[in-house]
Design an enzyme around this catalytic site. Structure first.
Site, PDB file in Angstrom:
ATOM      1  N   CYS A 158       0.832  -1.208   0.000  1.00 15.97           N
ATOM      2  CA  CYS A 158       0.000   0.000   0.000  1.00 15.97           C
ATOM      3  C   CYS A 158       0.869   1.261   0.000  1.00 15.97           C
ATOM      4  CB  CYS A 158      -0.990  -0.026   1.158  1.00 15.97           C
ATOM      5  SG  CYS A 158      -2.339   1.171   0.964  1.00 15.97           S
ATOM      6  N   HIS A 193      -3.611  -5.173   1.575  1.00 18.43           N
ATOM      7  CA  HIS A 193      -3.244  -5.526   2.951  1.00 18.43           C
ATOM      8  C   HIS A 193      -3.721  -6.950   3.262  1.00 18.43           C
ATOM      9  CE1 HIS A 193      -1.902  -1.598   4.410  1.00 18.43           C
ATOM     10  NE2 HIS A 193      -2.913  -1.046   3.771  1.00 18.43           N
TER      11      HIS A 193
END
Length: 728
Positions: free
Chosen positions: A582, A679
């Site tokens: 991310c 994630h």
């Protein structure tokens, strides 16, 4: 007339002097001047109920002799207090410029022309609110506004409020901000409600109100908070205003029982105890929900409706409930000097810029609504507090401790960290500092993290003395327990986790987010996780991970200041595997562009040919995706289907030669570098098996932890008394 800037400089205030935001100027057109203090009274009574300091700049013109400041006099405090009901501080503009307070209101009720207020508002870029009577002639209002803007360069009228009996005014060429009935001459000022939300409702829905007849206090505060922090040598454009949504509290006919877990300080064990209690009451066959009105964490999970803090997410599983954004209606995500506000799962850009005190009354309706809905739907709601319930500086502005307990009519248990020493004194001090009207809600003390090999009998006399002093029983002493629940607090992380064999270095930058996703690695006997803060921490590592970040530009600056950027480039040259997740993916690219001003723009590390552009709409989704074939150390992931979640404003695209290994531009690879927006990759058992040749069932581990926590409180605490406190 001498300008405010010239008068201020004449009094030796430096050019660096700041007029603090938020602030509002309140004026009225000819004939409506008395209405100014009606609006000020409504605002002050509401803000005072939330213990928000208010300063009135109340200068009026006088004799012009000697120095500039001798030409101003202060309206008598008694007269002001008679209008607004007392409890405010009036200042000259010199003092208001020096400090202000949480809210500064510029008013001049003794000056029919409002000249000083308009001049000061223009000089300090303060938004102006116009107060009018019902049916105010549009021509009169428009002329007043036009003349004021012509005379005072930079003056910005943000909207108008109608005060009086009758239909609200319309068609005045300004944004309508609602209205309130007028307080008749000689009528007593309304008493301050015990619950500040009643003060809000008093002006939102006056008795017999027509549709649209309500004072939009939230919009007024948003207008004021957009006034720039003014330096005399700075001039900025006047802000615009967008009216926010209003949240309304709900109601129900069925009500569950509530137990609140409060602590003497942060990290005392509130989250653990709330999790254990959620599982314990669920094991009794009850329908249970967790709740925390406001949480501050950069660890969040995507659920139906948006995102929520990971602590309440896990507590929901402990309660065998589906995670719901109402369980954590307000999530504050720190991003440097402030925090982004997530309310009911969604970003709230209207609240994020507000000072923290002013956020509270605007967030409270959503918090209260969520609480009552959960109470209506469940047998037991286990509520977690924050910090300490006895912080005197914020007690009356609180939306997460005793205000919640009162709203839910909840009993509270107070937990302290016995492993740190002084826990009996902390418990007594907290109990004693809680005001008497709420103190009775504390029904028991719990002592957590007692040194396991220690002799608890040496600790018990202190517990007995505490009960004699307070009349509140000790409910037991929990030893230090080896129960694997993910940490939520960044500062709870040490340097390295135990483990031999492969070492995984995770860069622990200051605004690292979602680091709980690495918890499954703690259960691998031949893997050790290092929370790296220095280039030396990478020396013996086998894998380097750049995790998520709440503010990529700030964390990139931290990386460069520590020389870690050079270490990362050296790592890429070593051919050892590197993973960016991310925010870590964004850092590895060429640059981050932020046209919507979410975090700011920055130059990336330039390792991958990627550019990330922030959008106004946040991505909050759970994702299932399949890896394309990969090379090198990451080859075992090729063809694997993984589950995860995305939380980001950034959209990333390739600007050079690189392989897209996950669909929709959420994964890229080149050489030994893998960069993904997903994630939770290590929470997939297939990934653990592919990369480490081991098996970790994260869901089963959590279940075991919940049951162990429940068994621990049943063993070490007076669980029968806790049941009686909750269930009667």
């Amino acid at each position: 007339m001498t300008s405010l800037e010239e008068r201020t400089r004449a009094n030796a205030i430096t050019e660096e002097t700041v007029l603090r935001s938020p602030r509002l100027a309140v004026v009225a057109p000819p004939g409506d001047e008395p209405l100014v203090m009606e609006l000020v009274g409504a605002l002050v009574r509401w803000l005072r109920a939330w213990h928000i300091p208010v300063v009135l700049y109340t200068d009026t013109p006088g004799d012009t002799t000697e120095t500039p400041w001798s030409s101003v006099r202060q309206r008598p405090l008694a007269e002001i207090e008679g209008i607004v009901g007392g409890g405010v501080r009036t200042e000259t503009d010199e003092q208001a410029v020096r400090n202000g307070g949480d809210v500064t209101l510029l008013v001049s009720p003794g000056d029919p022309s409002a000249e000083l207020v308009l001049e000061s508002a223009a000089a300090t870029e303060t938004p102006v609110i116009l107060v009018v009577s019902p049916g105010a002639p549009a021509a009169v209002v428009e002329r007043f506004v036009r003349d004021a803007e012509a005379l005072h360069e930079g003056l910005a009228f943000a909207g108008y409020v109608t005060i009086g009996d009758g239909a609200p005014s319309a068609g005045l060429g300004l944004a309508p901000l609602g209205g309130v009935p007028r307080i008749a001459a000689g009528e007593a000022v309304p008493a301050e409600p015990e619950d500040p939300i009643e003060a809000l409702d008093e002006y939102r829905d006056p008795p017999g109100a027509e549709d649209g007849w309500r004072l939009d206090l939230r919009a007024l505060l948003r207008v004021g908070s957009r006034a720039p922090a003014f330096l005399w040598r700075d001039v900025a454009a006047a802000p615009s205003i967008r009216r926010p949504r209003a949240a309304r509290p709900g109601s129900s006919t069925r009500r569950g029982r509530a137990l609140m877990v409060q602590g003497t300080h942060s990290s005392a064990g509130k989250s653990f105890l709330a999790t254990a209690l959620a599982r314990y009451f669920s094991n009794l066959g009850l329908r249970v929900a967790p709740f925390k009105g406001q949480n501050m964490s950069n660890n969040s999970r995507v659920v139906r409706g948006g995102e929520m803090g990971v602590a309440q997410y896990l507590q929901a599983f402990a309660a065998r409930a589906e995670p719901d954004v109402r369980m954590n209606p307000v999530l504050l995500k720190p991003h440097g000097v402030g925090s982004h506000v997530i309310m009911l799962g969604q970003p709230e850009p209207e609240l994020t810029p507000l000072p923290w005190r002013l956020r509270k009354p605007l967030m409270w309706p959503a918090i209260r609504t969520a609480l009552h809905e959960l109470l209506a739907e469940n047998d037991v709601v286990v509520i977690e507090g924050a910090g300490s319930p006895a912080e005197t500086s914020i007690y009356h502005n609180d939306v997460v401790n005793m205000r919640i307990a009162r709203e839910a009519d909840a009993a509270a248990v107070l937990v302290s960290d016995a492993g740190q020493g002084g826990s009996v004194a902390q418990s007594y001090g907290t109990w004693r500092l809680v005001p008497e009207r709420d103190r009775h809600r504390i029904r028991g003390f719990v002592f957590n993290k007692f040194y396991a090999p220690g002799d608890v009998s040496l600790f018990l006399p202190g517990c007995a003395q505490l009960e004699r002093l307070t009349g509140v029983p000790s409910l037991g002493v929990l030893p230090t327990l080896q129960i694997a629940l993910p940490e939520e607090d960044l500062y709870s992380l040490g340097g390295a986790a135990p483990g031999s064999g492969r070492r995984i270095a995770v860069l622990a930058y200051p605004l690292m987010s979602n680091f709980d996703e690495f918890a499954p690695l703690d259960h691998l006997s031949d893997v050790g996780v290092v929370w790296a803060r220095d280039a030396r921490d990478l020396a013996d590592a086998d894998v380097l991970v750049l995790p998520g970040s709440k503010n990529v530009p700030i964390d990139l600056d931290w990386i460069r200041r520590r020389g870690l950027d050079r270490a990362i480039h050296d790592w890429v040259g070593s051919d050892k595997p590197l993973l960016g997740i991310c925010g870590g993916l964004q850092m590895l690219g060429e640059r981050i562009e932020d046209p919507v001003d979410v975090e700011g723009s920055a130059e990336g590390l330039g390792i991958l040919p990627l550019v990330t552009v922030h959008a106004a709409e946040k991505v909050q989704v759970r994702t299932r995706a399949t890896f394309e074939p990969l090379e090198g150390a990451w080859a075992p992931l090729g063809g694997l289907t993984v589950d995860g979640y995305e939380i980001r404003f950034g959209r990333t695209r390739a600007i050079g030669e690189i392989t897209e290994v996950l669909p929709n531009a959420i994964g890229f690879a080149r050489g030994n570098v893998l960069a993904i927006s997903l994630h939770g990759i290590f929470e997939n058992q297939s990934v653990i098996e592919a990369l480490f040749g081991a098996s970790v069932d994260s869901a089963a581990l959590l279940e075991d932890s919940f049951e162990a926590a429940s068994a621990a409180i049943a063993t070490y605490l007076d669980i029968a008394r806790i049941e009686e406190i909750v269930l009667g």
